[in-house]
Design an enzyme around this catalytic site. Structure first.
Site, PDB file in Angstrom:
ATOM      1  N   GLU A 122      -6.881   4.902   7.674  1.00  0.00           N
ATOM      2  CA  GLU A 122      -6.667   6.318   7.350  1.00  0.00           C
ATOM      3  C   GLU A 122      -7.906   6.899   6.664  1.00  0.00           C
ATOM      4  O   GLU A 122      -8.255   8.060   6.866  1.00  0.00           O
ATOM      5  CB  GLU A 122      -5.408   6.470   6.478  1.00  0.00           C
ATOM      6  CG  GLU A 122      -4.148   6.289   7.319  1.00  0.00           C
ATOM      7  CD  GLU A 122      -2.954   5.720   6.592  1.00  0.00           C
ATOM      8  OE1 GLU A 122      -2.915   5.749   5.349  1.00  0.00           O
ATOM      9  OE2 GLU A 122      -2.038   5.220   7.280  1.00  0.00           O
ATOM     10  N   GLU A 130      -5.570  -4.683  10.602  1.00  0.00           N
ATOM     11  CA  GLU A 130      -4.559  -3.645  10.799  1.00  0.00           C
ATOM     12  C   GLU A 130      -4.859  -2.882  12.081  1.00  0.00           C
ATOM     13  O   GLU A 130      -5.653  -1.929  12.062  1.00  0.00           O
ATOM     14  CB  GLU A 130      -4.570  -2.678   9.611  1.00  0.00           C
ATOM     15  CG  GLU A 130      -4.213  -3.326   8.293  1.00  0.00           C
ATOM     16  CD  GLU A 130      -3.579  -2.321   7.339  1.00  0.00           C
ATOM     17  OE1 GLU A 130      -2.490  -2.594   6.842  1.00  0.00           O
ATOM     18  OE2 GLU A 130      -4.173  -1.246   7.121  1.00  0.00           O
ATOM     19  N   ASN A 170       0.866  -1.171   0.000  1.00  0.00           N
ATOM     20  CA  ASN A 170       0.000   0.000   0.000  1.00  0.00           C
ATOM     21  C   ASN A 170       0.909   1.229   0.000  1.00  0.00           C
ATOM     22  O   ASN A 170       1.472   1.588   1.018  1.00  0.00           O
ATOM     23  CB  ASN A 170      -0.884  -0.037   1.261  1.00  0.00           C
ATOM     24  CG  ASN A 170      -1.695   1.227   1.448  1.00  0.00           C
ATOM     25  OD1 ASN A 170      -1.799   2.053   0.531  1.00  0.00           O
ATOM     26  ND2 ASN A 170      -2.280   1.403   2.623  1.00  0.00           N
ATOM     27  N   SER A 216       3.236  -1.906  10.462  1.00  0.00           N
ATOM     28  CA  SER A 216       4.683  -1.936  10.734  1.00  0.00           C
ATOM     29  C   SER A 216       5.331  -3.292  10.462  1.00  0.00           C
ATOM     30  O   SER A 216       6.212  -3.722  11.208  1.00  0.00           O
ATOM     31  CB  SER A 216       4.976  -1.472  12.165  1.00  0.00           C
ATOM     32  OG  SER A 216       4.583  -0.123  12.326  1.00  0.00           O
ATOM     33  N   HIS A 261      -9.532   1.346   4.718  1.00  0.00           N
ATOM     34  CA  HIS A 261      -8.264   1.521   5.437  1.00  0.00           C
ATOM     35  C   HIS A 261      -8.496   2.477   6.611  1.00  0.00           C
ATOM     36  O   HIS A 261      -9.283   3.418   6.498  1.00  0.00           O
ATOM     37  CB  HIS A 261      -7.193   2.067   4.488  1.00  0.00           C
ATOM     38  CG  HIS A 261      -5.837   2.062   5.101  1.00  0.00           C
ATOM     39  ND1 HIS A 261      -5.423   3.059   5.955  1.00  0.00           N
ATOM     40  CD2 HIS A 261      -4.815   1.175   5.021  1.00  0.00           C
ATOM     41  CE1 HIS A 261      -4.188   2.776   6.361  1.00  0.00           C
ATOM     42  NE2 HIS A 261      -3.795   1.645   5.808  1.00  0.00           N
ATOM     43  N   GLY A 282       2.279   2.462  10.782  1.00  0.00           N
ATOM     44  CA  GLY A 282       3.257   3.535  10.613  1.00  0.00           C
ATOM     45  C   GLY A 282       3.909   3.982  11.911  1.00  0.00           C
ATOM     46  O   GLY A 282       4.539   5.037  11.962  1.00  0.00           O
ATOM     47  N   LYS A 336       0.185   4.264  -0.406  1.00  0.00           N
ATOM     48  CA  LYS A 336      -0.448   5.479   0.143  1.00  0.00           C
ATOM     49  C   LYS A 336      -0.194   6.674  -0.797  1.00  0.00           C
ATOM     50  O   LYS A 336      -0.091   6.480  -2.003  1.00  0.00           O
ATOM     51  CB  LYS A 336       0.038   5.733   1.577  1.00  0.00           C
ATOM     52  CG  LYS A 336      -0.119   4.473   2.439  1.00  0.00           C
ATOM     53  CD  LYS A 336       0.036   4.712   3.910  1.00  0.00           C
ATOM     54  CE  LYS A 336      -0.144   3.383   4.646  1.00  0.00           C
ATOM     55  NZ  LYS A 336      -0.093   3.517   6.102  1.00  0.00           N
TER      56      LYS A 336
HETATM   57  P1  PGA Z   1       2.732   0.418   7.681  1.00  0.00           P
HETATM   58  O1  PGA Z   1       1.295   0.611   7.002  1.00  0.00           O
HETATM   59  O2  PGA Z   1       3.287  -0.889   7.149  1.00  0.00           O
HETATM   60  O3  PGA Z   1       3.527   1.601   7.266  1.00  0.00           O
HETATM   61  O4  PGA Z   1       2.505   0.334   9.155  1.00  0.00           O
HETATM   62  C1  PGA Z   1       0.438  -0.464   6.795  1.00  0.00           C
HETATM   63  C2  PGA Z   1      -0.853   0.034   6.188  1.00  0.00           C
HETATM   64  O5  PGA Z   1      -1.294   1.134   6.536  1.00  0.00           O
HETATM   65  O6  PGA Z   1      -1.448  -0.655   5.331  1.00  0.00           O
END
Ligand code: PGA
Length: 254
Positions: free
Chosen positions: A100, A170, A12, A216, A98, A176, A14
């Site tokens: 976000e 998640e 992903n 992460s 997601h 992140g 982003k």
């Molecule tokens: P990350 O993001 O691996 O940077 O923690 C995962 C995601 O948001 O799909």
């Protein structure tokens, strides 16, 4: 990992990578990806790079995914993109719900449900994200939150469609942040999600659905996570922007 389910690792990206940057990254991933090696690889660039990445991976086993879409076919929805538009670019996956999108853009379970239905009707595999915040985990609400997100998100979706859905657990506190769920914490929630799928369909169908972990994931922690019996791959954010790290995670799923 269960040998009856093919692991799936998705990147992903982003809101990262211009077309030029996307092409550099995809060229490197292509070079390192041994085709048909038993892991499904999916790349989810921003909308603006979908066409270029689609061209670059054509003829390979790498799949293309979008990060969002609207549930309507077309119309006055400024700033939105439809399933048909994604399919036109040979996109076969779409990330839905997601965290976000949920927290920064107000996406509700109802919107998630509509999007999943449209994706399935358009032959797109939705990657459906669910997860609790740190506050919710600390208040022992993890299962209640996941239960609501899964049951509302998959409401009125026919059980025979479940095999086309990819779930992604998640935990919001792990995205992140460098904080990863322990393999045991992740496995517990994955098993719980599979139990919910069984409630909605039956055991046989629940066993076919792939559930990714995300939050992460790094080359250093991927193997142990993927080793858990109900974890079928990963949704990778930060580490997916680096071809070497991303491919190390893919290889950890073998
Ligand atoms: P990350 O993001 O691996 O940077 O923690 C995962 C995601 O948001 O799909």
């Amino acid at each position: 990992m269960n040998p009856n389910r093919k692991p799936i690792v998705a990147g992903n990206w982003k809101m990262n990578n211009t077309v030029a940057e996307a092409l550099t990254l995809v060229t490197e991933i292509k070079r390192q990806a041994a085709e048909g090696k038993g892991v499904e690889i999916v790349l989810c660039p921003p909308f603006t790079a979908l066409q270029a990445v689609s061209n670059a991976i054509s003829g390979t086993a790498i799949g293309l995914g979008a990060q969002n879409m609207h549930w309507e076919k077309s119309g006055a929805f400024t700033g939105e993109v439809s399933a048909t538009m994604l399919r036109e670019l040979y996109c076969h996956y779409v990330i839905i719900g997601h965290s976000e999108r949920r927290t920064l853009f107000g996406e509700t379970d109802e919107a998630v449900n509509r999007k999943i239905k449209t994706a399935l009707a358009s032959n797109l595999h939705p990657i459906v994200c669910v997860g609790e915040t740190l506050q919710q985990r600390q208040a022992n609400q993890t299962e209640a939150i996941i239960r609501a997100q899964v049951l509302n998100g998959l409401k009125d979706i026919a059980a025979d469609q479940f095999a086309n859905i990819i779930m992604a657990y998640e935990p919001v506190w792990a995205i992140g942040t460098g904080m990863t769920a322990t393999p045991g914490q992740a496995q517990d929630v994955h098993r719980f999600i599979r139990g919910l799928l069984q409630e909605l369909a039956d055991e046989k169908i629940a066993q076919t659905v792939r559930i990714q972990y995300g939050g992460s994931i790094k080359p250093a922690n991927a193997k142990e996570l993927f080793h858990q019996s109900d974890i079928d791959g990963g949704l990778i954010g930060g580490a997916a922007l680096d071809a070497v790290a991303f491919m190390a995670i893919v290889n950890a799923a073998l």
